[in-house]
Design an enzyme around this catalytic site. Structure first.
Site, PDB file in Angstrom:
ATOM      1  N   SER A 243       0.855  -1.190   0.000  1.00 15.40           N
ATOM      2  CA  SER A 243       0.000   0.000   0.000  1.00 15.40           C
ATOM      3  C   SER A 243       0.889   1.238   0.000  1.00 15.40           C
ATOM      4  O   SER A 243       2.008   1.203   0.539  1.00 15.40           O
ATOM      5  CB  SER A 243      -0.901   0.023   1.238  1.00 15.40           C
TER       6      SER A 243
ATOM      7  N   TYR B 120      -2.093  -1.006  10.279  1.00 16.80           N
ATOM      8  CA  TYR B 120      -2.273  -1.367   8.875  1.00 16.80           C
ATOM      9  C   TYR B 120      -1.092  -0.912   8.034  1.00 16.80           C
ATOM     10  O   TYR B 120      -0.510  -1.693   7.269  1.00 16.80           O
ATOM     11  CB  TYR B 120      -3.566  -0.768   8.334  1.00 16.80           C
TER      12      TYR B 120
END
Length: 268
Positions: A142, A155
């Site tokens: 990401s 995350y």
């Protein structure tokens, strides 16, 4: 069924979103597939469509990658099936809120799915591919790996792990003919938002990429043999500059002596 030309791709998180689109694109490129996820019904629907459209062999392997036994089953398939030429490590989750808002069990589940499982599967694939001197591993990370201050650090930290792992493996495995790619999506229209209690439509429309566009761009990076592919980043020079500066620092990150800028504090 048509003859195999590109081997078999094993895709985790293949029942929806990025994983399902990878399945579509890779089947149309000539890969047979092993689809891995928990939702057997959705994978069967996807598999039936892709068999009809492409003639490829599509297998369903149900697995919960937060379960150690299921991870071991997928590992065994990676190490024991010489037809597998590509691993797409896509399965992942995010949290609703931050570290402070979630119970320890939820944190452990995210770590199991986002870090432990893809690391174990990458290791299994790497060992198999090195032995055959060919193969590829794609880790879906990401852009938050580069922006830990923006949202939840659990995350983003899990995605930074995948970026680090990919860069390390790319360097380590290249001499053995194994290619490793980290793909860094920005906000992408998938079900991960709703599953974690977020509304993707709360973002400005020009910040959210469609999942098909994301995967198509990632495959361009794959074909170019990029180590890191960042589909939403318009200025490649920004990533190049960041990466080059990181490499410049490497030789001076470990020293016997404390840096001069800290000596006064040490003496105090």
């Amino acid at each position: 069924m048509s003859s195999n030309t590109k081997g078999t791709a094993l895709i985790t998180g293949a029942s929806s979103g990025i994983g399902a689109v990878y399945a579509d694109r890779l089947a149309h490129r000539g890969h047979d597939l092993i689809l891995v996820a928990r939702d057997t019904a959705r994978m069967e629907t996807l598999a039936a469509r892709l068999r009809d459209e492409t003639g490829r062999s599509i297998e369903i392997l149900r697995a919960d990658l937060t379960d150690r036994a299921d991870v071991a089953t997928v590992e065994a398939r990676l190490t024991g099936d010489p037809a597998i030429t590509l691993l797409v490590n896509n399965a992942g989750m995010s949290l609703n809120g931050t570290l402070l808002d979630n119970e320890p069990d939820q944190i452990e589940r995210l770590i199991a799915l986002n870090i432990t499982a893809p690391t174990r599967l990458a290791g299994a694939a790497a060992r198999a591919f090195v032995a055959r001197k060919s193969g590829a591993i794609v880790n879906i990370a990401s852009v938050l790996a580069l922006a830990p201050e923006m949202f939840d650090g659990v995350y983003s930290g899990s995605k930074a792990h995948l970026l680090n792992l990919s860069q390390s493996l790319a360097n380590q495995l290249a001499p053995d003919g194994v290619y490793v790619q980290a793909v860094l999506p920005g906000a992408t229209r998938t079900e991960i938002w709703a599953r974690s209690g977020k509304d993707v439509d709360a973002f400005p429309a020009d910040m959210v990429m469609e999942v098909g566009d994301l995967v198509d761009a990632a495959l361009v990076g794959f074909d170019r043999r990029e180590t890191v592919t960042i589909p939403p980043l318009a200025d490649e020079g920004q990533w190049t500059a960041l990466n080059e500066q990181r490499l410049v620092m490497q030789p001076v990150l470990s020293r016997r002596d404390v840096a001069a800028r800290y000596r006064e504090l040490v003496a105090a």
